[in-house]
Design a protein around this motif. Sequence first.
Motif, PDB file in Angstrom:
ATOM      1  N   LEU A  23      -4.013 -13.028  -3.884  1.00  0.00           N
ATOM      2  CA  LEU A  23      -3.787 -11.623  -4.171  1.00  0.00           C
ATOM      3  C   LEU A  23      -2.895 -11.429  -5.380  1.00  0.00           C
ATOM      4  O   LEU A  23      -2.690 -10.321  -5.830  1.00  0.00           O
ATOM      5  N   GLY A  24      -2.359 -12.460  -5.924  1.00  0.00           N
ATOM      6  CA  GLY A  24      -1.551 -12.344  -7.134  1.00  0.00           C
ATOM      7  C   GLY A  24      -0.079 -12.258  -6.817  1.00  0.00           C
ATOM      8  O   GLY A  24       0.328 -12.253  -5.671  1.00  0.00           O
ATOM      9  N   PRO A  25       0.750 -12.162  -7.846  1.00  0.00           N
ATOM     10  CA  PRO A  25       2.192 -12.128  -7.669  1.00  0.00           C
ATOM     11  C   PRO A  25       2.655 -10.797  -7.105  1.00  0.00           C
ATOM     12  O   PRO A  25       1.939  -9.813  -7.146  1.00  0.00           O
ATOM     13  N   ALA A  26       3.871 -10.793  -6.598  1.00  0.00           N
ATOM     14  CA  ALA A  26       4.444  -9.553  -6.092  1.00  0.00           C
ATOM     15  C   ALA A  26       4.619  -8.562  -7.235  1.00  0.00           C
ATOM     16  O   ALA A  26       4.769  -8.943  -8.387  1.00  0.00           O
ATOM     17  N   ALA A  27       4.606  -7.271  -6.901  1.00  0.00           N
ATOM     18  CA  ALA A  27       4.731  -6.227  -7.910  1.00  0.00           C
ATOM     19  C   ALA A  27       6.097  -6.299  -8.593  1.00  0.00           C
ATOM     20  O   ALA A  27       7.098  -6.561  -7.955  1.00  0.00           O
ATOM     21  N   GLN A  28       6.096  -6.072  -9.900  1.00  0.00           N
ATOM     22  CA  GLN A  28       7.326  -6.063 -10.665  1.00  0.00           C
ATOM     23  C   GLN A  28       7.245  -4.951 -11.691  1.00  0.00           C
ATOM     24  O   GLN A  28       6.228  -4.808 -12.354  1.00  0.00           O
ATOM     25  N   ALA A  29       8.318  -4.186 -11.807  1.00  0.00           N
ATOM     26  CA  ALA A  29       8.353  -3.128 -12.808  1.00  0.00           C
ATOM     27  C   ALA A  29       8.775  -3.719 -14.139  1.00  0.00           C
ATOM     28  O   ALA A  29       9.876  -4.214 -14.268  1.00  0.00           O
ATOM     29  N   ASN A  30       7.901  -3.676 -15.085  1.00  0.00           N
ATOM     30  CA  ASN A  30       8.237  -4.213 -16.378  1.00  0.00           C
ATOM     31  C   ASN A  30       7.192  -3.741 -17.366  1.00  0.00           C
ATOM     32  O   ASN A  30       6.159  -4.374 -17.521  1.00  0.00           O
ATOM     33  N   SER A  41       0.519  -6.599  -0.894  1.00  0.00           N
ATOM     34  CA  SER A  41       0.017  -5.342  -0.355  1.00  0.00           C
ATOM     35  C   SER A  41      -0.086  -4.287  -1.453  1.00  0.00           C
ATOM     36  O   SER A  41       0.837  -4.132  -2.256  1.00  0.00           O
ATOM     37  N   VAL A  42      -1.192  -3.554  -1.471  1.00  0.00           N
ATOM     38  CA  VAL A  42      -1.355  -2.500  -2.475  1.00  0.00           C
ATOM     39  C   VAL A  42      -0.496  -1.287  -2.154  1.00  0.00           C
ATOM     40  O   VAL A  42      -0.331  -0.416  -3.008  1.00  0.00           O
ATOM     41  N   THR A  43       0.066  -1.222  -0.970  1.00  0.00           N
ATOM     42  CA  THR A  43       0.868  -0.058  -0.588  1.00  0.00           C
ATOM     43  C   THR A  43       2.308  -0.131  -1.080  1.00  0.00           C
ATOM     44  O   THR A  43       3.115   0.739  -0.740  1.00  0.00           O
ATOM     45  N   ASP A  44       2.622  -1.143  -1.901  1.00  0.00           N
ATOM     46  CA  ASP A  44       3.957  -1.180  -2.509  1.00  0.00           C
ATOM     47  C   ASP A  44       3.897  -1.579  -3.984  1.00  0.00           C
ATOM     48  O   ASP A  44       4.872  -2.032  -4.550  1.00  0.00           O
ATOM     49  N   LYS A 114       7.377  14.247 -15.169  1.00  0.00           N
ATOM     50  CA  LYS A 114       7.370  12.848 -15.576  1.00  0.00           C
ATOM     51  C   LYS A 114       6.996  11.988 -14.375  1.00  0.00           C
ATOM     52  O   LYS A 114       7.399  12.274 -13.252  1.00  0.00           O
ATOM     53  N   VAL A 115       6.258  10.931 -14.628  1.00  0.00           N
ATOM     54  CA  VAL A 115       5.845  10.030 -13.559  1.00  0.00           C
ATOM     55  C   VAL A 115       6.727   8.794 -13.620  1.00  0.00           C
ATOM     56  O   VAL A 115       6.485   7.868 -14.384  1.00  0.00           O
ATOM     57  N   GLY A 116       7.796   8.834 -12.822  1.00  0.00           N
ATOM     58  CA  GLY A 116       8.716   7.714 -12.715  1.00  0.00           C
ATOM     59  C   GLY A 116       8.541   7.017 -11.383  1.00  0.00           C
ATOM     60  O   GLY A 116       7.533   7.213 -10.690  1.00  0.00           O
ATOM     61  N   THR A 117       9.536   6.248 -11.003  1.00  0.00           N
ATOM     62  CA  THR A 117       9.405   5.444  -9.783  1.00  0.00           C
ATOM     63  C   THR A 117       9.216   6.292  -8.537  1.00  0.00           C
ATOM     64  O   THR A 117       8.451   5.926  -7.645  1.00  0.00           O
ATOM     65  N   GLN A 118       9.874   7.445  -8.448  1.00  0.00           N
ATOM     66  CA  GLN A 118       9.737   8.291  -7.272  1.00  0.00           C
ATOM     67  C   GLN A 118       8.321   8.855  -7.163  1.00  0.00           C
ATOM     68  O   GLN A 118       7.707   8.828  -6.100  1.00  0.00           O
ATOM     69  N   THR A 119       7.783   9.355  -8.263  1.00  0.00           N
ATOM     70  CA  THR A 119       6.437   9.937  -8.249  1.00  0.00           C
ATOM     71  C   THR A 119       5.387   8.845  -8.096  1.00  0.00           C
ATOM     72  O   THR A 119       4.468   8.975  -7.285  1.00  0.00           O
ATOM     73  N   PHE A 120       5.502   7.772  -8.865  1.00  0.00           N
ATOM     74  CA  PHE A 120       4.571   6.648  -8.712  1.00  0.00           C
ATOM     75  C   PHE A 120       4.578   6.141  -7.264  1.00  0.00           C
ATOM     76  O   PHE A 120       3.535   5.928  -6.664  1.00  0.00           O
ATOM     77  N   GLY A 121       5.774   5.946  -6.729  1.00  0.00           N
ATOM     78  CA  GLY A 121       5.910   5.384  -5.391  1.00  0.00           C
ATOM     79  C   GLY A 121       5.375   6.279  -4.293  1.00  0.00           C
ATOM     80  O   GLY A 121       5.003   5.807  -3.215  1.00  0.00           O
ATOM     81  N   PHE A 123       2.560   7.807  -4.106  1.00  0.00           N
ATOM     82  CA  PHE A 123       1.147   7.668  -3.779  1.00  0.00           C
ATOM     83  C   PHE A 123       0.734   6.252  -3.399  1.00  0.00           C
ATOM     84  O   PHE A 123      -0.421   6.004  -3.062  1.00  0.00           O
ATOM     85  N   ASP A 124       1.676   5.330  -3.367  1.00  0.00           N
ATOM     86  CA  ASP A 124       1.401   3.959  -2.914  1.00  0.00           C
ATOM     87  C   ASP A 124       0.647   3.887  -1.587  1.00  0.00           C
ATOM     88  O   ASP A 124      -0.303   3.141  -1.446  1.00  0.00           O
ATOM     89  N   VAL A 125       1.125   4.642  -0.610  1.00  0.00           N
ATOM     90  CA  VAL A 125       0.606   4.511   0.754  1.00  0.00           C
ATOM     91  C   VAL A 125      -0.800   5.067   0.928  1.00  0.00           C
ATOM     92  O   VAL A 125      -1.398   4.906   1.985  1.00  0.00           O
ATOM     93  N   PHE A 126      -1.352   5.685  -0.086  1.00  0.00           N
ATOM     94  CA  PHE A 126      -2.690   6.256   0.018  1.00  0.00           C
ATOM     95  C   PHE A 126      -3.747   5.360  -0.618  1.00  0.00           C
ATOM     96  O   PHE A 126      -4.842   5.812  -0.929  1.00  0.00           O
ATOM     97  N   MET A 127      -3.414   4.085  -0.791  1.00  0.00           N
ATOM     98  CA  MET A 127      -4.361   3.144  -1.378  1.00  0.00           C
ATOM     99  C   MET A 127      -4.792   2.132  -0.333  1.00  0.00           C
ATOM    100  O   MET A 127      -4.006   1.729   0.522  1.00  0.00           O
ATOM    101  N   GLY A 128      -6.044   1.730  -0.415  1.00  0.00           N
ATOM    102  CA  GLY A 128      -6.566   0.727   0.493  1.00  0.00           C
ATOM    103  C   GLY A 128      -7.255  -0.387  -0.278  1.00  0.00           C
ATOM    104  O   GLY A 128      -7.999  -0.134  -1.235  1.00  0.00           O
ATOM    105  N   LEU A 129      -6.998  -1.623   0.113  1.00  0.00           N
ATOM    106  CA  LEU A 129      -7.572  -2.796  -0.538  1.00  0.00           C
ATOM    107  C   LEU A 129      -8.927  -3.112   0.085  1.00  0.00           C
ATOM    108  O   LEU A 129      -9.059  -3.184   1.302  1.00  0.00           O
ATOM    109  N   GLY A 130      -9.929  -3.310  -0.756  1.00  0.00           N
ATOM    110  CA  GLY A 130     -11.258  -3.655  -0.287  1.00  0.00           C
ATOM    111  C   GLY A 130     -11.332  -5.095   0.199  1.00  0.00           C
ATOM    112  O   GLY A 130     -10.445  -5.911  -0.069  1.00  0.00           O
TER     113      GLY A 130
END
Length: 181
Positions: A23-30, A41-44, A114-121, A123-130
Motif C-alpha cells: 500500500l505504500g509508505p505512510a502519509a507525510q505532509a511535504n 489507510s486512505v482515511t488518514d 484556504k485548504v489547509g490541514t483542517q479542511t483537507f483532513g 474529508f479523509d473519512v469519506f474515502m474508500g479503498l478499492g
Amino acid sequence: MRTVRTGTAIAAATLAIGAGLALGPAAQANTTQGYIAGGGSVTDDWGDEGLLSSGSHANSNATAVWQWVLWAEGAKESNGTRYDQSDIDCQFGPNTTYATKNLQSRWGLTVDGKVGTQTFGRFDVFMGLGSDGQTITYYGDNFDGYQHKFTLKRISGKYYVQDPGSGKGWKVAYYNSKTAC
C-alpha cells in the motif's frame, strides 16, 4: 445522509495486505515532494497535506483534486448554483475560493477559503479503498437525491487525478504542475 466508507476502507486495506499488495509508505505532509502523497489507510492520507489557495499552488493538479471534492459535496458558487464538473479547471480562482468558504461553513470549520490541514483532513473519512489497492473513491454528500462520488488512484504513494472531460488520462496530483485540466 452521507455514507461513510471507513469500514470498507479498512476491510479493503486488510484484504490487500493479506493478498501481499504493497500500500505504500505512510502519509507525510511535504509539498516539496511535489505531489499529494499517502499510504496505509486512505482515511488518514489528507490531514497532513500542504496548503491550497488562490496564493498557494493555485494552478495545479492538486487543486483539481480539491475541486472534485467541491463538486462531490455540492458546494455553492457565488451565483448560488452548485459547483459542477465544468468548474474543475485546476485553477484556485475566485469561484473555487467562494465554494471552499461555503463548504468550510457547512462543515463547521474556520472559513478562510484556504485548504489547509483542517479542511483537507475533514474529508479523509469519506474515502474508500478499492479491492485493487489503488483505486480510491470519494463519497460526497447526498445533496440532491443521490450521492456524488469520484475516483482517484494511489500508486506507490502518489495520488492521481483525472480531468473531468478531456480524456487526458490519469495525472499525478502535483502541487506545482497543471496537466490534468
